[in-house]
Write a protein that holds these residues in place. Structure first.
Motif, PDB file in Angstrom:
ATOM      1  N   ILE A 586       0.861  -1.183   0.000  1.00  0.00           N
ATOM      2  CA  ILE A 586       0.000   0.000   0.000  1.00  0.00           C
ATOM      3  C   ILE A 586       0.897   1.231   0.000  1.00  0.00           C
ATOM      4  N   PRO A 587       0.864   2.069  -1.040  1.00  0.00           N
ATOM      5  CA  PRO A 587       1.807   3.189  -1.161  1.00  0.00           C
ATOM      6  C   PRO A 587       1.856   4.096   0.065  1.00  0.00           C
ATOM      7  N   TYR A 588       0.709   4.438   0.626  1.00  0.00           N
ATOM      8  CA  TYR A 588       0.718   5.352   1.781  1.00  0.00           C
ATOM      9  C   TYR A 588       1.427   4.719   2.972  1.00  0.00           C
ATOM     10  N   LEU A 589       1.101   3.454   3.268  1.00  0.00           N
ATOM     11  CA  LEU A 589       1.729   2.780   4.403  1.00  0.00           C
ATOM     12  C   LEU A 589       3.213   2.552   4.153  1.00  0.00           C
ATOM     13  N   LYS A 590       3.560   2.247   2.931  1.00  0.00           N
ATOM     14  CA  LYS A 590       4.973   2.080   2.595  1.00  0.00           C
ATOM     15  C   LYS A 590       5.744   3.363   2.862  1.00  0.00           C
ATOM     16  N   ASP A 591       5.157   4.494   2.487  1.00  0.00           N
ATOM     17  CA  ASP A 591       5.807   5.786   2.726  1.00  0.00           C
ATOM     18  C   ASP A 591       5.954   6.062   4.217  1.00  0.00           C
ATOM     19  N   GLN A 592       4.930   5.727   5.012  1.00  0.00           N
ATOM     20  CA  GLN A 592       4.986   5.944   6.451  1.00  0.00           C
ATOM     21  C   GLN A 592       6.036   5.054   7.119  1.00  0.00           C
ATOM     22  N   ILE A 593       6.138   3.817   6.658  1.00  0.00           N
ATOM     23  CA  ILE A 593       7.139   2.903   7.222  1.00  0.00           C
ATOM     24  C   ILE A 593       8.544   3.415   6.934  1.00  0.00           C
ATOM     25  N   GLU A 594       8.771   3.856   5.715  1.00  0.00           N
ATOM     26  CA  GLU A 594      10.087   4.377   5.357  1.00  0.00           C
ATOM     27  C   GLU A 594      10.412   5.649   6.137  1.00  0.00           C
ATOM     28  N   LYS A 595       9.420   6.488   6.324  1.00  0.00           N
ATOM     29  CA  LYS A 595       9.618   7.720   7.083  1.00  0.00           C
ATOM     30  C   LYS A 595       9.954   7.409   8.535  1.00  0.00           C
ATOM     31  N   LEU A 596       9.221   6.479   9.113  1.00  0.00           N
ATOM     32  CA  LEU A 596       9.455   6.088  10.502  1.00  0.00           C
ATOM     33  C   LEU A 596      10.829   5.458  10.665  1.00  0.00           C
ATOM     34  N   THR A 597      11.196   4.592   9.762  1.00  0.00           N
ATOM     35  CA  THR A 597      12.484   3.897   9.847  1.00  0.00           C
ATOM     36  C   THR A 597      13.643   4.861   9.677  1.00  0.00           C
ATOM     37  N   ASN A 598      13.537   5.791   8.735  1.00  0.00           N
ATOM     38  CA  ASN A 598      14.620   6.744   8.491  1.00  0.00           C
ATOM     39  C   ASN A 598      14.794   7.719   9.645  1.00  0.00           C
ATOM     40  N   ALA A 599      13.687   8.031  10.333  1.00  0.00           N
ATOM     41  CA  ALA A 599      13.777   8.965  11.457  1.00  0.00           C
ATOM     42  C   ALA A 599      14.393   8.320  12.687  1.00  0.00           C
ATOM     43  N   ALA A 600      14.253   7.004  12.803  1.00  0.00           N
ATOM     44  CA  ALA A 600      14.800   6.294  13.960  1.00  0.00           C
ATOM     45  C   ALA A 600      16.283   6.013  13.757  1.00  0.00           C
ATOM     46  N   VAL A 601      16.907   5.589  14.847  1.00  0.00           N
ATOM     47  CA  VAL A 601      18.321   5.205  14.783  1.00  0.00           C
ATOM     48  C   VAL A 601      18.433   3.861  14.081  1.00  0.00           C
ATOM     49  N   ASN A 602      19.254   3.790  13.061  1.00  0.00           N
ATOM     50  CA  ASN A 602      19.418   2.554  12.303  1.00  0.00           C
ATOM     51  C   ASN A 602      20.345   1.591  13.038  1.00  0.00           C
ATOM     52  N   LEU A 603      19.898   0.356  13.153  1.00  0.00           N
ATOM     53  CA  LEU A 603      20.691  -0.688  13.800  1.00  0.00           C
ATOM     54  C   LEU A 603      21.092  -1.737  12.778  1.00  0.00           C
TER      55      LEU A 603
END
Length: 703
Positions: A586-603
């Motif tokens: 789902i494009p909207y949810l995909k965008d939100q997941i990417e936004k959330l992941t990029n804003a968090a600290v990457n492990l």
């Protein structure tokens, strides 16, 4: 001249730090003309401390054993206790205020240290309390004991007839923080500003960006121009001096909370006679408050204070751009004086290092209300530190029995519905029910499987703490500790993570694991991390660990015991119906997941395989009729004497695979044995409790 009165030591704000410290031993030495005896002070202080700070620790009942009837009885008892406690706080506040202003000789504003504050822990930070419109300096009275243990505490007292302008008050506080910063440059200085004191704290912070300040602002009056006090200011200008005037609205704000609680207690089922008794006591107390309030705020003083509110609000608002200090705003939802929550949101967006905590059922005088523990709030927000930077290990304070009970109450539903079965393994290999197999002495590293959404966490931490008196420090995703920039981008309410910080969670990192093991802590580690906790359909109980060994060498360095464990039951309480793969289509949810992941600290940016997928999302689940949770802690794996041997990468990887295999074995054991549990279903457990007792331990499969 120093003066001691009603459990406090007072000294002018303009005195040097050396003289102020020299005054403290004089507490309790009084002249006959202006003091009462130290013995009487000590007894009075002991009698008037609120239950929040003096309650004897009690053992928390097992949450899974609470019946509905018992829960209702406890709620009624809590309502009675809450009404009584809140009434006592206000009575003590006004009695101490009356004593303080009657003994005061006027003069300039001054600092005092309440006798019940301290002595603090070594290297504790300095806390300066800046009072609100009443200016007595006793706004932290119900928090004095707890605050005094972890802060060096000074409170500002502004005499009733003092007319020091706002800008001069700012200069006096600045003089204090500069001298204290010169004396101890590596420790932070906390400015706790209540109401008007919040404006004072902001103005001081704006003028001193190079000093390490931490601001705690409770309903600051920066929105005074839009408040209900604005018409009052205009009205006071036209009321003749000969007409009597009293601030009934302000008194209503102070006493409205206990009265409201007394009324609500009737709804909760309290006996009418008892409720009326409590209500009449409050009404009787109100009449005595009126005279004290009139002494604290005579007409001319009230006029001056309201003008101070206007000037303080104007000055602080004009300097907000210069405030660089770490700031925590406490906003009330039922503040009848100010638009506190709206203003808190505004300030949080303006100030660069600001967080907010909301208290929807509280009024303007937040810090005097029962159930508001300032130390718990500061700890939960991650704002307590002794140095320039927060150290999650050395700055951590163990939870009090009250804090643990509150966290347990907030999570009692999961234990009540799942009736967790805890199994552990003794040194001889025998499996027993309970947690006797977990070593009492650290360092211990508990390594296991992470259920979907971490459902297993609350019962695990609570049961080990309750049964063994061991606090397990969890290695948590850095998302739980993110600061303002990431929070705004992700639109997260980080207050939901406060309980994890109170219970000792730390951001997962090699340095934090090093510190915890070196301090002989019990540490909880999930190698599968967020990937396991947000697994896909059909991946229940699948271990998704990195290929490389991550923790065995660190454990061996400190001779830690590694305890592999498994936890099953997620598939008995929920069904995963909308997973990561579904959402990414789902494009909207995909965008939100990417936004959330990029804003968090990457492990694990260097990891390969499925564990490298650290995308953050919320799986969609449907609840099931509750089954049961099962935990199995395997036999401890000793690492003592393996430090040199594990320098060999192959040997370290071999031990790593052994731990992973043991976790898998624990999961397989539980999945097989639970099939023979006659009480796996919630209905069968309820029938058992109904025929025995709601405090009986529910049996399980044979070991």
């Amino acid at each position: 001249m120093a003066m001691a009165v009603t459990g406090v030591s007072i000294f002018p704000a303009s005195l040097s730090p050396v003289i102020r410290r020299d005054f403290k031993p004089l507490v309790g030495k009084f002249s006959k003309s202006n003091s009462i005896s130290f013995r009487r002070l000590a007894v009075s202080t002991g009698q008037t401390q609120t239950p929040t700070t003096t309650a004897t620790p009690t053992t928390t009942r097992r949450l899974s054993e609470k019946s509905e009837e018992l829960g209702e009885a406890e709620e009624v008892a809590a309502s009675v206790d809450e009404v009584e406690q809140n009434g006592r706080v206000w009575r003590e506040y006004f009695e101490r205020s009356k004593e303080l202003i009657s003994r005061s000789d006027g003069g300039p504003p001054r600092w005092f240290t309440p006798l019940e504050c301290g002595p603090p822990l070594k290297n504790s930070p300095l806390l300066l309390f800046l009072p609100g419109i009443l200016s007595v300096g006793l706004g932290l009275i119900k928090n004095h004991c707890r605050i005094g243990k972890i802060f060096e505490t000074w409170c500002l007292h502004i005499p009733v007839m003092d007319r020091t302008p706002f800008t001069d008050l700012v200069k006096q506080v600045e003089k204090t923080i500069r001298s204290e910063n010169y004396r101890s440059p590596n420790r932070p200085i906390y400015l706790v500003g209540e109401s008007f004191g919040g404006c004072l704290a902001l103005a001081v912070a704006a003028s001193n960006p190079d000093i390490d300040l931490v601001l705690i602002l409770a309903n600051p009056t920066t929105s005074i121009s839009r408040s209900q006090l604005q018409p009052l200011m205009t009205l006071l200008e036209f009321i003749p001096n000969r007409l009597p005037f009293s601030p009934p609205n302000m008194l209503n704000l102070m006493t409205g909370q206990p009265l409201r609680m007394a009324i609500e207690s009737v709804v909760k089922g309290l006996p009418l006679q008892q409720t009326v008794g409590e209500l009449s006591q409050d009404l009787e107390a109100i009449s005595s408050y009126l005279s004290v309030l009139a002494d604290i705020l005579p007409r001319e003083t009230l006029r001056w204070k309201l003008q101070m509110l206007k000037s303080g609000s104007a000055v602080s608002n004009s300097r907000l751009h210069a405030v660089k200090a770490q700031t925590l705003i406490l906003s009330s939802g039922r503040d009848q004086l100010l638009l506190s929550q709206e203003e808190g949101e505004r300030l949080c967006h303006v100030l660069p290092k600001c967080e907010i905590r909301k208290f929807n059922n509280s009024g303007h005088f937040l810090l005097l209300e029962d159930g508001i523990d300032l130390v718990t709030i500061i700890k939960g927000a991650g704002f307590y530190r002794r140095g320039k930077y927060l150290d999650y290990v050395s700055d951590y304070m163990l939870p009090t029995p009250t804090e643990f009970k509150k966290v347990a109450e907030d999570n009692k539903w999961i234990s009540a519905f799942t009736s967790p079965v805890m199994l552990s393994t003794l040194e001889d290999g025998k499996i027993v029910r309970g947690l006797a197999g977990i070593p009492s002495e650290g360092p211990v590293l508990l390594v296991g499987y992470h259920m979907l959404l971490g459902f297993e966490l609350a019962p695990l931490i609570a049961n080990i703490f309750r049964e063994r008196n061991i606090l397990v420090r969890g290695m948590a995703h850095p998302m739980l500790f993110m600061k303002k920039g990431n929070i705004q981008e992700m639109s997260l309410d980080v207050s939901q993570y406060d309980m994890y910080r109170i219970m000792g969670a730390v951001p997962v990192s090699a340095s934090n694991l090093f510190k915890l093991l070196s301090s002989k802590s019990h540490v909880l580690l999930y190698p599968g991390g967020v990937r396991e906790a947000t697994h896909r359909k059909g991946e229940e109980y699948k271990l998704m660990w990195p290929e490389q060994s991550e923790f065995v060498r660190m454990a061996a360095r400190f001779r830690a015991k590694i305890i592999p464990f498994g936890a099953v039951g997620e598939d008995d309480i929920s069904e995963l119906v909308f997973d990561y793969d579904d959402q990414m289509k789902i494009p909207y949810l995909k965008d939100q997941i990417e936004k959330l992941t990029n804003a968090a600290v990457n492990l694990r940016t260097d990891a390969t395989g499925e564990v490298a997928n650290q995308d953050l999302h919320l799986p969609g689940i449907l609840p099931k009729f509750p089954g049961r949770f099962y935990y199995y802690f395997g036999k401890p794996i000793e690492t003592e004497g393996l430090k040199q041997e594990l320098k060999d990468r192959d040997k370290a990887h071999e031990l790593y695979l052994q731990v992973k295999s043991e976790v898998g074995r624990c999961l397989a054991y539980l999945k097989e044995k639970r099939e023979n549990d006659p009480y796996r279903n919630l209905l069968s457990r309820l029938i058992y409790q109904a025929t025995h007792s709601f405090t009986s331990e529910i049996p399980t499969f044979k070991l």
